[in-house]
Design a protein around this motif. Structure first.
Motif, mmCIF file in Angstrom:
data_model
loop_
_atom_site.group_PDB
_atom_site.id
_atom_site.type_symbol
_atom_site.label_atom_id
_atom_site.label_comp_id
_atom_site.label_asym_id
_atom_site.label_seq_id
_atom_site.Cartn_x
_atom_site.Cartn_y
_atom_site.Cartn_z
ATOM 1 N N VAL A 1 -3.399 6.920 -14.984
ATOM 2 C CA VAL A 1 -3.510 5.436 -14.956
ATOM 3 C C VAL A 1 -2.554 4.783 -15.942
ATOM 4 O O VAL A 1 -1.978 3.728 -15.645
ATOM 5 C CB VAL A 1 -4.943 4.896 -15.184
ATOM 6 N N ALA A 2 -2.357 5.401 -17.108
ATOM 7 C CA ALA A 2 -1.417 4.819 -18.075
ATOM 8 C C ALA A 2 -0.017 4.755 -17.468
ATOM 9 O O ALA A 2 0.661 3.736 -17.545
ATOM 10 C CB ALA A 2 -1.406 5.644 -19.359
ATOM 11 N N GLU B 1 2.096 1.523 -16.275
ATOM 12 C CA GLU B 1 3.242 1.455 -17.180
ATOM 13 C C GLU B 1 2.843 0.969 -18.577
ATOM 14 O O GLU B 1 3.440 0.059 -19.127
ATOM 15 C CB GLU B 1 4.348 0.573 -16.559
ATOM 16 N N MET B 2 1.764 1.569 -19.109
ATOM 17 C CA MET B 2 1.295 1.242 -20.460
ATOM 18 C C MET B 2 1.202 2.554 -21.256
ATOM 19 O O MET B 2 1.143 3.638 -20.680
ATOM 20 C CB MET B 2 -0.107 0.623 -20.406
ATOM 21 N N ASP B 3 1.154 2.439 -22.591
ATOM 22 C CA ASP B 3 1.004 3.640 -23.432
ATOM 23 C C ASP B 3 -0.352 4.294 -23.187
ATOM 24 O O ASP B 3 -0.478 5.510 -23.145
ATOM 25 C CB ASP B 3 1.150 3.292 -24.909
ATOM 26 N N ALA B 4 -1.381 3.438 -23.080
ATOM 27 C CA ALA B 4 -2.725 3.952 -22.817
ATOM 28 C C ALA B 4 -3.533 2.850 -22.131
ATOM 29 O O ALA B 4 -3.246 1.669 -22.287
ATOM 30 C CB ALA B 4 -3.404 4.363 -24.115
ATOM 31 N N ILE B 5 -4.507 3.263 -21.361
ATOM 32 C CA ILE B 5 -5.386 2.312 -20.684
ATOM 33 C C ILE B 5 -6.802 2.587 -21.174
ATOM 34 O O ILE B 5 -7.233 3.745 -21.204
ATOM 35 C CB ILE B 5 -5.309 2.505 -19.147
ATOM 36 N N ASP B 6 -7.521 1.539 -21.572
ATOM 37 C CA ASP B 6 -8.912 1.732 -21.971
ATOM 38 C C ASP B 6 -9.722 2.054 -20.723
ATOM 39 O O ASP B 6 -9.801 1.248 -19.804
ATOM 40 C CB ASP B 6 -9.471 0.451 -22.605
ATOM 41 N N ALA B 7 -10.291 3.258 -20.707
ATOM 42 C CA ALA B 7 -11.042 3.679 -19.535
ATOM 43 C C ALA B 7 -12.376 4.250 -19.965
ATOM 44 O O ALA B 7 -12.537 4.706 -21.103
ATOM 45 C CB ALA B 7 -10.243 4.727 -18.762
ATOM 46 N N THR C 1 0.831 -1.211 0.000
ATOM 47 C CA THR C 1 0.000 0.000 0.000
ATOM 48 C C THR C 1 0.866 1.262 0.000
ATOM 49 O O THR C 1 0.612 2.204 -0.750
ATOM 50 C CB THR C 1 -0.931 0.026 1.228
ATOM 51 N N MET C 2 1.896 1.257 0.856
ATOM 52 C CA MET C 2 2.759 2.438 0.951
ATOM 53 C C MET C 2 3.593 2.602 -0.316
ATOM 54 O O MET C 2 3.857 3.726 -0.765
ATOM 55 C CB MET C 2 3.670 2.327 2.179
ATOM 56 N N GLN C 3 3.999 1.465 -0.886
ATOM 57 C CA GLN C 3 4.738 1.485 -2.141
ATOM 58 C C GLN C 3 3.901 2.178 -3.231
ATOM 59 O O GLN C 3 4.365 3.083 -3.927
ATOM 60 C CB GLN C 3 5.044 0.026 -2.533
ATOM 61 N N VAL C 4 2.630 1.756 -3.318
ATOM 62 C CA VAL C 4 1.738 2.308 -4.341
ATOM 63 C C VAL C 4 1.427 3.780 -4.040
ATOM 64 O O VAL C 4 1.361 4.622 -4.937
ATOM 65 C CB VAL C 4 0.460 1.451 -4.445
ATOM 66 N N MET C 5 1.283 4.106 -2.758
ATOM 67 C CA MET C 5 1.029 5.497 -2.362
ATOM 68 C C MET C 5 2.201 6.376 -2.813
ATOM 69 O O MET C 5 1.996 7.476 -3.342
ATOM 70 C CB MET C 5 0.910 5.557 -0.833
ATOM 71 N N ASP C 6 3.423 5.875 -2.619
ATOM 72 C CA ASP C 6 4.612 6.621 -3.050
ATOM 73 C C ASP C 6 4.630 6.777 -4.574
ATOM 74 O O ASP C 6 4.970 7.844 -5.095
ATOM 75 C CB ASP C 6 5.895 5.902 -2.609
ATOM 76 N N GLU C 7 4.267 5.699 -5.287
ATOM 77 C CA GLU C 7 4.266 5.767 -6.754
ATOM 78 C C GLU C 7 3.248 6.801 -7.238
ATOM 79 O O GLU C 7 3.544 7.612 -8.126
ATOM 80 C CB GLU C 7 3.904 4.391 -7.357
ATOM 81 N N ILE C 8 2.042 6.761 -6.643
ATOM 82 C CA ILE C 8 0.992 7.706 -7.040
ATOM 83 C C ILE C 8 1.452 9.137 -6.774
ATOM 84 O O ILE C 8 1.314 10.029 -7.616
ATOM 85 C CB ILE C 8 -0.322 7.406 -6.276
ATOM 86 N N MET D 1 -14.604 6.150 -12.669
ATOM 87 C CA MET D 1 -13.728 5.759 -13.767
ATOM 88 C C MET D 1 -13.510 4.251 -13.692
ATOM 89 O O MET D 1 -13.143 3.720 -12.648
ATOM 90 C CB MET D 1 -12.395 6.483 -13.655
ATOM 91 N N ASP D 2 -13.784 3.580 -14.817
ATOM 92 C CA ASP D 2 -13.577 2.133 -14.904
ATOM 93 C C ASP D 2 -12.436 1.875 -15.881
ATOM 94 O O ASP D 2 -12.268 2.628 -16.852
ATOM 95 C CB ASP D 2 -14.823 1.433 -15.460
ATOM 96 N N ILE D 3 -11.709 0.799 -15.643
ATOM 97 C CA ILE D 3 -10.713 0.411 -16.657
ATOM 98 C C ILE D 3 -11.053 -0.984 -17.165
ATOM 99 O O ILE D 3 -11.588 -1.822 -16.418
ATOM 100 C CB ILE D 3 -9.261 0.480 -16.119
ATOM 101 N N ARG D 4 -10.748 -1.218 -18.453
ATOM 102 C CA ARG D 4 -11.139 -2.480 -19.089
ATOM 103 C C ARG D 4 -10.108 -3.558 -18.727
ATOM 104 O O ARG D 4 -8.891 -3.329 -18.788
ATOM 105 C CB ARG D 4 -11.205 -2.321 -20.614
ATOM 106 N N CYS D 5 -10.625 -4.719 -18.357
ATOM 107 C CA CYS D 5 -9.704 -5.787 -17.976
ATOM 108 C C CYS D 5 -10.351 -7.154 -18.158
ATOM 109 O O CYS D 5 -11.563 -7.274 -18.331
ATOM 110 C CB CYS D 5 -9.268 -5.615 -16.525
ATOM 111 N N ASP D 6 -9.503 -8.159 -18.146
ATOM 112 C CA ASP D 6 -9.957 -9.541 -18.245
ATOM 113 C C ASP D 6 -9.563 -10.225 -16.938
ATOM 114 O O ASP D 6 -8.375 -10.356 -16.632
ATOM 115 C CB ASP D 6 -9.274 -10.213 -19.449
#
Ligand code: PHE
Length: 354
Positions: free
Chosen positions: A244-245, A249-255, A103-110, A271-276
């Motif tokens: 989100v992209a 770490e992607m060029d674009a995210i389908d949102a 959680t803290m790792q992701v908080m730092d990244e954000i 906001m939703d992101i497309r996923c499988d």
């Protein structure tokens, strides 16, 4: 007698055995002590004749005892030093080190990603008052929305009757950031707004009475707030899509932005992101599942007014995202609950332990 004693001293193998010989010869009832005592009953002539012999005997035996004792003690010390020797060439025992929680790792990244976009970090208290958590955010009084948040209430203050809450979201930090004065309710709740532009994120802990695979009573959010002139939905969409992209770490995210309702934004969206999600793994930009990752919208004019800003001059957008949820997505963690159980085996399993 002297020969016997000298032999016994030589045969003593420990300082304890030397001591035993000493007691037998020179102790209260020892043999040499007996001879010394006997001198008292002698005639002066006899004493002159035998005295030097007895005293000599005592001195020689005493010296032999002391010499043997020193010898044995030295040997015992050597043996001990040999046994207790510390090998300074041994490598130290491995020390267990802590690591950063997902959680803290992701908080730092954000935080780092928004910092690159020019946002600074704001903070507010975990224990919030009703005004900042609800009222200033345009929750109508006694409105079920307050209950909707599954709020943890603190015991009412015995003097004022005020009921503090564990903040149910990080949105009160929006209010604290916009208002110049945020002390002592309710008289000074008439505030002058801080002069925009405002561009902040507010990472922090939040609390709701909720517990299942994707909810824990304590969780983490990052709030975002932008206030300036001529801000519109386009700014909001670009900021969040860019974020989100970069985060994944992607060029674009389908949102997609799906209409929603929050009292403090109008219009509001999720906001939703497309996923499988089939097959136990999560793939982004694949399949036809949409996963909600955050709430957002244009700051409601009533919120601006409550914070002392004129809505005809200033507009803004806000968003709030669940950090733990984003950590689950990024690191493929299926269940939220073990995140806060402190089991280091769980951390190691997800690669968060050295
Ligand atoms: N505070 C909202 C929540 O916790 C999220 C949100 C923040 C929505 C900012 C809109 C704007 O669900």
């Amino acid at each position: 007698l002297e020969l016997d004693l000298i032999n016994a001293i030589g045969a003593a193998a420990t300082s304890a055995e030397v001591e035993a010989v000493r007691v037998a010869a020179l102790g209260k009832t020892g043999t040499i002590s007996g001879l010394l005592k006997g001198m008292g009953a002698m005639s002066p002539d006899e004493r002159r004749e035998k005295g030097p012999m007895i005293n000599g005997l005592r001195d020689r035996v005493g010296a032999a005892l002391a010499a043997r004792k020193a010898e044995l003690e030295a040997a015992e010390l050597d043996a001990r030093l040999l046994a207790e020797r510390i090998d300074l060439t041994l490598p130290p025992a491995p020390r267990r080190r802590g690591s950063v929680h997902p959680t803290m790792q992701v908080m730092d990244e954000i935080t780092a990603l928004f910092a690159e976009m020019g946002f600074s970090v704001a903070e507010g208290p975990d224990i919030e008052d009703d005004f900042h958590n609800f009222t200033a955010l345009n929750f109508p009084p006694k409105h079920p929305a307050r209950e909707m948040h599954d709020t943890f209430f603190l015991r009412p203050d015995p003097e004022t009757g005020e009921r503090k809450v564990l903040r149910t979201h990080t949105s009160p930090v929006q209010v604290r950031t916009m208002r110049v004065t945020n002390d002592k309710p309710p008289a000074s709740w008439i505030a002058a707004g801080r002069e925009p532009p405002i561009r902040i994120i507010a990472p922090g802990r939040t609390f709701r009475k909720d517990s299942d695979a994707t909810h824990t009573p304590m969780f983490h959010q990052v709030e975002g707030l932008v206030i300036d002139r001529d801000i519109h939905m386009g700014h909001l969409k670009w900021t969040l899509q860019t974020f989100v992209a970069r985060f994944f770490e992607m060029d674009a995210i389908d949102a997609r932005f799906r209409p929603h309702h929050f009292p403090f934004t109008e219009p509001s969206a999720e906001m939703d992101i497309r996923c499988d999600r089939s097959g136990g793994t999560l793939r982004l930009n694949a399949g036809d599942d949409w996963m909600e990752i955050l709430g957002c919208g244009m700051v409601h004019p009533n919120v601006l007014r409550a914070c002392g800003l004129d809505p005809s001059e200033w507009q803004g957008f806000a968003f709030g995202m669940g950090v733990d949820r984003l950590a689950m997505l990024k690191y493929g963690i299926p269940d939220l609950r073990p995140m806060f159980e402190g089991d280091t085996r769980w951390l190691a399993h997800y690669g968060f332990s050295p």
